[in-house]
Design a protein around this motif. Structure first.
Motif, PDB file in Angstrom:
ATOM      1  N   LYS A  99      15.310 -81.738 -33.807  1.00 51.18           N
ATOM      2  CA  LYS A  99      15.313 -80.881 -32.625  1.00 51.18           C
ATOM      3  C   LYS A  99      14.264 -81.359 -31.623  1.00 51.18           C
ATOM      4  CE  LYS A  99      15.099 -75.963 -31.377  1.00 51.18           C
ATOM      5  NZ  LYS A  99      16.486 -75.756 -30.941  1.00 51.18           N
ATOM      6  N   GLY A 100      14.677 -81.732 -30.443  1.00 50.72           N
ATOM      7  CA  GLY A 100      13.778 -82.217 -29.402  1.00 50.72           C
ATOM      8  C   GLY A 100      13.708 -83.726 -29.307  1.00 50.72           C
ATOM      9  N   ASP A 101      14.031 -84.420 -30.391  1.00 49.95           N
ATOM     10  CA  ASP A 101      14.026 -85.889 -30.379  1.00 49.95           C
ATOM     11  C   ASP A 101      15.428 -86.381 -30.036  1.00 49.95           C
ATOM     12  OD1 ASP A 101      13.288 -88.523 -30.644  1.00 49.95           O
ATOM     13  OD2 ASP A 101      13.215 -88.499 -32.836  1.00 49.95           O
ATOM     14  N   TRP A 102      15.825 -86.083 -28.781  1.00 46.78           N
ATOM     15  CA  TRP A 102      17.225 -86.264 -28.398  1.00 46.78           C
ATOM     16  C   TRP A 102      17.684 -87.719 -28.486  1.00 46.78           C
ATOM     17  CZ3 TRP A 102      17.657 -81.639 -29.237  1.00 46.78           C
ATOM     18  CH2 TRP A 102      16.992 -80.617 -28.564  1.00 46.78           C
ATOM     19  N   GLY A 103      16.821 -88.648 -28.247  1.00 43.74           N
ATOM     20  CA  GLY A 103      17.230 -90.043 -28.246  1.00 43.74           C
ATOM     21  C   GLY A 103      17.468 -90.628 -29.622  1.00 43.74           C
ATOM     22  N   ASN A 104      16.996 -89.930 -30.664  1.00 42.28           N
ATOM     23  CA  ASN A 104      17.070 -90.499 -32.009  1.00 42.28           C
ATOM     24  C   ASN A 104      17.686 -89.556 -33.040  1.00 42.28           C
ATOM     25  OD1 ASN A 104      15.519 -93.073 -31.488  1.00 42.28           O
ATOM     26  ND2 ASN A 104      13.973 -91.577 -30.879  1.00 42.28           N
ATOM     27  N   SER A 105      18.275 -88.464 -32.598  1.00 38.93           N
ATOM     28  CA  SER A 105      18.878 -87.528 -33.542  1.00 38.93           C
ATOM     29  C   SER A 105      20.191 -88.083 -34.084  1.00 38.93           C
ATOM     30  CB  SER A 105      19.114 -86.172 -32.853  1.00 38.93           C
ATOM     31  OG  SER A 105      19.991 -86.329 -31.749  1.00 38.93           O
ATOM     32  N   ASN A 106      20.719 -87.431 -35.091  1.00 38.26           N
ATOM     33  CA  ASN A 106      21.975 -87.831 -35.713  1.00 38.26           C
ATOM     34  C   ASN A 106      23.077 -87.917 -34.649  1.00 38.26           C
ATOM     35  OD1 ASN A 106      24.303 -88.120 -37.211  1.00 38.26           O
ATOM     36  ND2 ASN A 106      24.069 -86.200 -38.345  1.00 38.26           N
ATOM     37  N   ASN A 179      29.309 -92.951 -19.659  1.00 33.37           N
ATOM     38  CA  ASN A 179      30.638 -92.345 -19.707  1.00 33.37           C
ATOM     39  C   ASN A 179      30.913 -91.595 -21.014  1.00 33.37           C
ATOM     40  OD1 ASN A 179      31.025 -94.432 -21.551  1.00 33.37           O
ATOM     41  ND2 ASN A 179      32.036 -95.745 -20.037  1.00 33.37           N
ATOM     42  N   ASP A 180      29.933 -91.541 -21.904  1.00 27.96           N
ATOM     43  CA  ASP A 180      30.113 -90.797 -23.150  1.00 27.96           C
ATOM     44  C   ASP A 180      28.742 -90.453 -23.713  1.00 27.96           C
ATOM     45  OD1 ASP A 180      29.145 -93.185 -24.192  1.00 27.96           O
ATOM     46  OD2 ASP A 180      31.068 -93.802 -25.040  1.00 27.96           O
ATOM     47  N   ALA A 181      28.739 -89.805 -24.873  1.00 30.53           N
ATOM     48  CA  ALA A 181      27.479 -89.372 -25.476  1.00 30.53           C
ATOM     49  C   ALA A 181      26.599 -90.546 -25.852  1.00 30.53           C
ATOM     50  CB  ALA A 181      27.752 -88.500 -26.700  1.00 30.53           C
ATOM     51  N   SER A 182      27.199 -91.613 -26.348  1.00 34.63           N
ATOM     52  CA  SER A 182      26.425 -92.774 -26.769  1.00 34.63           C
ATOM     53  C   SER A 182      25.703 -93.426 -25.588  1.00 34.63           C
ATOM     54  CB  SER A 182      27.344 -93.788 -27.451  1.00 34.63           C
ATOM     55  OG  SER A 182      26.634 -94.953 -27.806  1.00 34.63           O
ATOM     56  N   SER A 183      26.383 -93.556 -24.452  1.00 33.00           N
ATOM     57  CA  SER A 183      25.781 -94.243 -23.311  1.00 33.00           C
ATOM     58  C   SER A 183      24.716 -93.389 -22.629  1.00 33.00           C
ATOM     59  CB  SER A 183      26.857 -94.666 -22.307  1.00 33.00           C
ATOM     60  OG  SER A 183      27.656 -93.568 -21.907  1.00 33.00           O
ATOM     61  N   ILE A 184      24.912 -92.078 -22.573  1.00 36.84           N
ATOM     62  CA  ILE A 184      23.871 -91.242 -21.965  1.00 36.84           C
ATOM     63  C   ILE A 184      22.656 -91.167 -22.885  1.00 36.84           C
ATOM     64  CG2 ILE A 184      24.701 -89.015 -22.837  1.00 36.84           C
ATOM     65  CD1 ILE A 184      23.819 -87.795 -20.198  1.00 36.84           C
ATOM     66  N   LYS A 185      22.894 -91.223 -24.183  1.00 37.45           N
ATOM     67  CA  LYS A 185      21.781 -91.225 -25.131  1.00 37.45           C
ATOM     68  C   LYS A 185      20.978 -92.523 -25.008  1.00 37.45           C
ATOM     69  CE  LYS A 185      21.007 -89.815 -29.916  1.00 37.45           C
ATOM     70  NZ  LYS A 185      21.696 -89.317 -31.120  1.00 37.45           N
ATOM     71  N   LYS A 186      21.674 -93.637 -24.807  1.00 30.42           N
ATOM     72  CA  LYS A 186      21.007 -94.924 -24.593  1.00 30.42           C
ATOM     73  C   LYS A 186      20.197 -94.888 -23.302  1.00 30.42           C
ATOM     74  CE  LYS A 186      22.056 -99.918 -24.528  1.00 30.42           C
ATOM     75  NZ  LYS A 186      21.413-100.304 -23.244  1.00 30.42           N
ATOM     76  N   PHE A 187      20.778 -94.329 -22.231  1.00 31.59           N
ATOM     77  CA  PHE A 187      20.055 -94.174 -20.969  1.00 31.59           C
ATOM     78  C   PHE A 187      18.803 -93.329 -21.166  1.00 31.59           C
ATOM     79  CE2 PHE A 187      19.068 -91.683 -17.201  1.00 31.59           C
ATOM     80  CZ  PHE A 187      18.961 -92.671 -16.225  1.00 31.59           C
ATOM     81  N   HIS A 188      18.931 -92.262 -21.928  1.00 33.17           N
ATOM     82  CA  HIS A 188      17.799 -91.373 -22.179  1.00 33.17           C
ATOM     83  C   HIS A 188      16.657 -92.115 -22.873  1.00 33.17           C
ATOM     84  CE1 HIS A 188      15.862 -87.477 -22.966  1.00 33.17           C
ATOM     85  NE2 HIS A 188      15.626 -87.923 -24.196  1.00 33.17           N
ATOM     86  N   VAL A 255      20.724 -82.146 -17.999  1.00 32.06           N
ATOM     87  CA  VAL A 255      20.167 -81.200 -18.962  1.00 32.06           C
ATOM     88  C   VAL A 255      20.625 -81.615 -20.351  1.00 32.06           C
ATOM     89  CG1 VAL A 255      20.252 -78.821 -19.803  1.00 32.06           C
ATOM     90  CG2 VAL A 255      20.025 -79.268 -17.359  1.00 32.06           C
ATOM     91  N   VAL A 256      19.715 -81.601 -21.278  1.00 32.60           N
ATOM     92  CA  VAL A 256      20.071 -81.829 -22.680  1.00 32.60           C
ATOM     93  C   VAL A 256      19.332 -80.794 -23.513  1.00 32.60           C
ATOM     94  CG1 VAL A 256      18.282 -83.623 -22.885  1.00 32.60           C
ATOM     95  CG2 VAL A 256      20.066 -83.453 -24.614  1.00 32.60           C
ATOM     96  N   ASP A 257      20.052 -80.190 -24.433  1.00 31.01           N
ATOM     97  CA  ASP A 257      19.430 -79.188 -25.296  1.00 31.01           C
ATOM     98  C   ASP A 257      20.271 -79.054 -26.561  1.00 31.01           C
ATOM     99  OD1 ASP A 257      17.473 -77.404 -26.016  1.00 31.01           O
ATOM    100  OD2 ASP A 257      18.410 -75.685 -25.044  1.00 31.01           O
ATOM    101  N   SER A 258      19.662 -78.533 -27.589  1.00 33.16           N
ATOM    102  CA  SER A 258      20.393 -78.332 -28.837  1.00 33.16           C
ATOM    103  C   SER A 258      21.065 -76.970 -28.833  1.00 33.16           C
ATOM    104  CB  SER A 258      19.445 -78.436 -30.038  1.00 33.16           C
ATOM    105  OG  SER A 258      18.446 -77.442 -29.963  1.00 33.16           O
TER     106      SER A 258
END
Length: 364
Positions: A99-106, A179-188, A255-258
């Motif tokens: 929780k809170g470690d958005w770039g490295n969570s499952n 364009n998807d969750a993986s790419s926005i997570k990489k950007f983050h 915005v990113v949140d759990s």
């Protein structure tokens, strides 16, 4: 009974099967008590009582899975969508460490739906718009400058090769390829450098929502944050030195949140009082005394039923919900998917902003 809403505070059972439901009237704060039999409360089976001129039909009491529909009635469409998704999909649990470690969570937790969670939806809410203003107003704080420098260094933007022919470098991050969750997570991970918290819970915010009501953003995320990543930039190298001027010409906001219902030894979030049609946010129930709260077996995740002629005693009752009710639901049903929700990125150009707010010098 008046038309006032009753906030359930306690349910007690006695050895002879008597059930006592106590609470408080939401407007007058007058105490309320209802005494009935365990059969009246649980009503788990149909019995033919036509000889007694009583109906043999039953009415479902409020349960946890009614919450999405209550949200629709209140106008919280995105909150209803994501709550129903949590309740209906196979169990997936987020850990407190994630929780809170958005770039490295499952990665299985990530959820990206740009048609629902985007700037167009977010900008309907004053808290989000104020957050964007505050973010632009202190974009390159000392901490943000440090983060920017680290991002430029880690992505090899600052290198002798890039400035060998021209002291001015204009570039972009990889925001065009999200364009998807993986790419926005990489950007983050690679480009995010600043954030602005919104809807942080405290006495002032609590008073505001109790007085003025809940909106869809707060019902969806509660307290969350707007994150800013580098979009377009201009870097100028000072001749004969290791000093650079850095300008952040645009930022990418999201915005990113759990969406989770984590319970710890110290925390079990209170989620308001609910019925099939109503919601109330009250602090009369204390999390520490769980023995006196609605049990997950009664009214929150089972199809508990009553006779229609008894419904007058129950239809105005609002039941408190806590994170532990969702945990009990997951244990019982095998459903309950925690998520990390990413909104669609939104680009903000800094052209009309005071240059001092997004320009600084740094040594590399």
């Amino acid at each position: 009974m008046s038309d006032d809403k009753i906030l359930v505070d306690r349910i007690e059972t006695s050895a002879n099967g008597q059930v006592t439901i106590s609470g408080i009237k939401s407007s007058t704060k007058e105490k309320f008590m209802l005494v009935c039999s365990a059969y009246d409360y649980c009503g788990a089976s149909l019995i033919n009582e036509n000889n007694l001129n009583k109906s043999n039909k039953f009415i479902d009491l409020f349960k946890l899975t009614d919450i999405p529909n209550t949200m629709i009635i209140k106008g919280w469409t995105n909150a209803s969508f994501i709550n129903k998704k949590w309740l209906s999909e196979p169990a997936l649990e987020m850990t407190s460490e994630e929780k809170g470690d958005w770039g490295n969570s499952n990665p299985a937790l990530d959820y990206y739906n740009p048609n629902l969670f985007n700037h167009e939806w977010l900008s309907k809410f004053a808290s989000y718009n104020l957050g964007l203003i505050n973010l632009r107003g202190h974009l390159v704080t000392p901490n943000a400058q440090t983060q920017i420098i680290n991002k430029l260094r880690n992505t090899n933007v600052i290198s002798t090769h890039n400035f060998s022919k021209n002291p001015v470098l204009q570039g972009k991050s990889n925001y065009l390829y999200i364009n998807d969750a993986s790419s926005i997570k990489k950007f983050h991970r690679e480009w995010q450098f600043q954030r602005e918290k919104i809807n942080e819970m405290g006495p002032t915010l609590l008073y505001h929502y109790v007085k003025n009501g809940i909106d869809d953003l707060w019902a969806t995320f509660g307290a969350c944050a707007i994150y800013a990543g580098i979009g377009d930039y201009t870097i100028t190298k000072f001749y004969g030195s290791n000093l650079y001027e850095i300008k952040i010409n645009s930022i990418i906001c999201y915005v990113v949140d759990s969406y989770d219902f984590i319970v710890t030894e110290k925390e079990d979030d209170y989620l308001g009082h609910w019925s099939k049609t109503e919601f109330d946010f009250s602090t009369i129930n204390k999390v520490g005394d769980k023995s006196n709260q609605i049990h997950s077996q009664k009214g929150l995740d089972l199809n508990t039923r009553i006779r229609p002629e008894q419904s007058i005693h129950y239809e105005k009752l609002l039941y408190p919900a806590f994170n532990h009710h969702y945990q009990a639901y997951r244990k019982k049903t095998g459903k309950g998917r925690d998520m990390v929700i990413w909104s669609k990125p939104y680009k903000i150009d800094m052209g009309n902003t005071d240059e001092n707010l997004y320009t600084f010098t740094a040594k590399f």
